[in-house]
Design a protein around this motif. Structure first.
Motif, PDB file in Angstrom:
ATOM      1  N   SER A 270      20.619 -12.726 -34.547  1.00 44.25           N
ATOM      2  CA  SER A 270      21.520 -11.924 -33.718  1.00 44.25           C
ATOM      3  C   SER A 270      22.814 -12.663 -33.358  1.00 44.25           C
ATOM      4  O   SER A 270      23.665 -12.109 -32.658  1.00 44.25           O
ATOM      5  N   GLN A 271      22.971 -13.907 -33.848  1.00 46.88           N
ATOM      6  CA  GLN A 271      24.153 -14.693 -33.511  1.00 46.88           C
ATOM      7  C   GLN A 271      25.430 -13.968 -33.947  1.00 46.88           C
ATOM      8  O   GLN A 271      25.543 -13.492 -35.087  1.00 46.88           O
ATOM      9  N   VAL A 272      26.392 -13.885 -33.051  1.00 46.80           N
ATOM     10  CA  VAL A 272      27.684 -13.268 -33.348  1.00 46.80           C
ATOM     11  C   VAL A 272      28.621 -14.343 -33.892  1.00 46.80           C
ATOM     12  O   VAL A 272      28.659 -15.464 -33.388  1.00 46.80           O
ATOM     13  N   PHE A 273      29.390 -13.969 -34.938  1.00 42.68           N
ATOM     14  CA  PHE A 273      30.360 -14.890 -35.525  1.00 42.68           C
ATOM     15  C   PHE A 273      31.771 -14.370 -35.273  1.00 42.68           C
ATOM     16  O   PHE A 273      31.999 -13.160 -35.206  1.00 42.68           O
TER      17      PHE A 273
ATOM     18  N   SER B 252      40.859 -20.924 -42.725  1.00 47.26           N
ATOM     19  CA  SER B 252      40.099 -20.115 -41.769  1.00 47.26           C
ATOM     20  C   SER B 252      38.645 -20.068 -42.214  1.00 47.26           C
ATOM     21  O   SER B 252      38.330 -20.303 -43.392  1.00 47.26           O
ATOM     22  N   LEU B 253      37.759 -19.762 -41.284  1.00 47.70           N
ATOM     23  CA  LEU B 253      36.346 -19.586 -41.585  1.00 47.70           C
ATOM     24  C   LEU B 253      35.674 -18.920 -40.390  1.00 47.70           C
ATOM     25  O   LEU B 253      36.226 -18.887 -39.290  1.00 47.70           O
ATOM     26  N   ASP B 254      34.490 -18.361 -40.627  1.00 48.79           N
ATOM     27  CA  ASP B 254      33.702 -17.774 -39.545  1.00 48.79           C
ATOM     28  C   ASP B 254      32.893 -18.866 -38.856  1.00 48.79           C
ATOM     29  O   ASP B 254      32.313 -19.739 -39.521  1.00 48.79           O
ATOM     30  N   VAL B 255      32.824 -18.790 -37.519  1.00 52.48           N
ATOM     31  CA  VAL B 255      32.065 -19.776 -36.740  1.00 52.48           C
ATOM     32  C   VAL B 255      31.213 -19.040 -35.711  1.00 52.48           C
ATOM     33  O   VAL B 255      31.558 -17.931 -35.287  1.00 52.48           O
ATOM     34  N   PRO B 256      30.088 -19.618 -35.302  1.00 57.35           N
ATOM     35  CA  PRO B 256      29.253 -18.972 -34.279  1.00 57.35           C
ATOM     36  C   PRO B 256      29.993 -18.867 -32.942  1.00 57.35           C
ATOM     37  O   PRO B 256      30.585 -19.845 -32.473  1.00 57.35           O
ATOM     38  N   GLU B 257      29.971 -17.710 -32.358  1.00 54.57           N
ATOM     39  CA  GLU B 257      30.623 -17.504 -31.068  1.00 54.57           C
ATOM     40  C   GLU B 257      29.897 -18.300 -29.978  1.00 54.57           C
ATOM     41  O   GLU B 257      28.670 -18.350 -29.937  1.00 54.57           O
ATOM     42  N   GLY B 258      30.662 -18.925 -29.091  1.00 53.07           N
ATOM     43  CA  GLY B 258      30.074 -19.640 -27.961  1.00 53.07           C
ATOM     44  C   GLY B 258      29.829 -21.109 -28.191  1.00 53.07           C
ATOM     45  O   GLY B 258      29.480 -21.825 -27.245  1.00 53.07           O
ATOM     46  N   TRP B 259      29.997 -21.599 -29.419  1.00 49.20           N
ATOM     47  CA  TRP B 259      29.789 -23.026 -29.667  1.00 49.20           C
ATOM     48  C   TRP B 259      30.986 -23.822 -29.122  1.00 49.20           C
ATOM     49  O   TRP B 259      32.119 -23.363 -29.160  1.00 49.20           O
ATOM     50  N   ALA B 260      30.716 -25.018 -28.607  1.00 47.71           N
ATOM     51  CA  ALA B 260      31.768 -25.861 -28.033  1.00 47.71           C
ATOM     52  C   ALA B 260      32.689 -26.371 -29.141  1.00 47.71           C
ATOM     53  O   ALA B 260      32.223 -26.895 -30.158  1.00 47.71           O
ATOM     54  N   ARG B 261      33.986 -26.219 -28.921  1.00 47.94           N
ATOM     55  CA  ARG B 261      34.972 -26.587 -29.945  1.00 47.94           C
ATOM     56  C   ARG B 261      35.768 -27.816 -29.512  1.00 47.94           C
ATOM     57  O   ARG B 261      36.155 -27.940 -28.357  1.00 47.94           O
ATOM     58  N   THR B 262      36.017 -28.698 -30.481  1.00 45.81           N
ATOM     59  CA  THR B 262      36.872 -29.860 -30.271  1.00 45.81           C
ATOM     60  C   THR B 262      37.886 -29.921 -31.403  1.00 45.81           C
ATOM     61  O   THR B 262      37.506 -29.904 -32.580  1.00 45.81           O
ATOM     62  N   ASN B 263      39.175 -29.975 -31.047  1.00 43.83           N
ATOM     63  CA  ASN B 263      40.235 -30.055 -32.049  1.00 43.83           C
ATOM     64  C   ASN B 263      40.840 -31.449 -32.083  1.00 43.83           C
ATOM     65  O   ASN B 263      40.958 -32.107 -31.058  1.00 43.83           O
ATOM     66  N   ASN B 264      41.227 -31.864 -33.277  1.00 46.66           N
ATOM     67  CA  ASN B 264      41.961 -33.111 -33.461  1.00 46.66           C
ATOM     68  C   ASN B 264      42.975 -32.876 -34.581  1.00 46.66           C
ATOM     69  O   ASN B 264      42.710 -33.132 -35.752  1.00 46.66           O
TER      70      ASN B 264
END
Length: 210
Positions: free
Chosen positions: A64-67, A78-90
């Motif tokens: 049921s994970q939303v992307f 670009s790419l699809d990622v699981p919604e709600g996961w913690a993101r870190t940019n560099n």
């Protein structure tokens, strides 16, 4: 013949005490050969052994994970990622994590597209040197919607938990894409034994250059 007079004693005694103090200081001074690194020396990472896989690994991404679609402006992908996961940019690199599950994209400039031989010589050597008991399973070539890619199947220890220090053994699928002198390395990892085949397939197939 030298005679020890009171006057000579007053002269020699301070000199003797000074010599003893200098000898003591030299003996107590640490030596770089005793494990103290020289200034500017590079520390050698501690070698790790592979962590035993979890008996009942927690890391399955629910069906049921939303992307959501993530677009990287610096990096042009670009790419699809699981919604709600913690993101870190560099910069153009990005990392998404949820407990011991995670994915990352790293961008590098390179002169030519990777091959099975170059991946074994370069990318896998770099990953092994990074530590955490990285082990290569198989290197394969494939065509994906985002272009021709090299896939590295591997296992590696996780980073230690910042609170408990616990590490788990991860299954890490690595996809390497190339376009116009730019290489994108997509890493996907869950605890070893978790079943995220469908989710990883979706993410790897949704990678696109912009």
């Amino acid at each position: 013949m030298f005679k020890c007079t009171s006057r000579n004693s007053r002269i020699l005694l301070p000199m003797l005490l000074l010599a003893l103090m200098e000898l003591s200081a030299c003996t107590a001074a640490p030596s770089q050969t005793q494990g103290v690194p020289a200034t500017g020396a590079t520390a050698i990472p501690t070698r790790e052994n592979p962590v035993a896989p979890e008996t009942n690994p927690v890391g399955d991404i629910p069906d049921s994970q939303v992307f959501v679609n993530y677009v990287a402006s610096p990096g042009n992908y670009s790419l699809d990622v699981p919604e709600g996961w913690a993101r870190t940019n560099n910069g153009s690199d990005v990392r998404f994590v949820d407990k011991f599950d995670g994915l990352s994209i790293s961008i590098t400039e390179t002169a030519s597209a990777p091959t099975a031989d170059s991946v074994q010589k370069n990318e896998t050597a770099t990953l092994k040197a990074a530590g955490h008991a990285f082990e290569v399973g198989k290197v394969t070539e494939m065509d994906l919607p985002g272009g021709h890619a090299m896939k590295i199947a591997s296992t590696v220890n996780s980073e230690p938990d910042p609170v408990t220090g616990k590490q788990v053994r991860l299954e890490e699928d690595i996809y390497i894409f190339f376009q116009n002198g730019t290489e994108a390395m997509l890493k996907l990892w869950p605890p070893q034994g978790a079943d995220n085949v469908d989710q990883w397939k979706r993410i790897s197939e949704r990678f696109q250059w912009k």
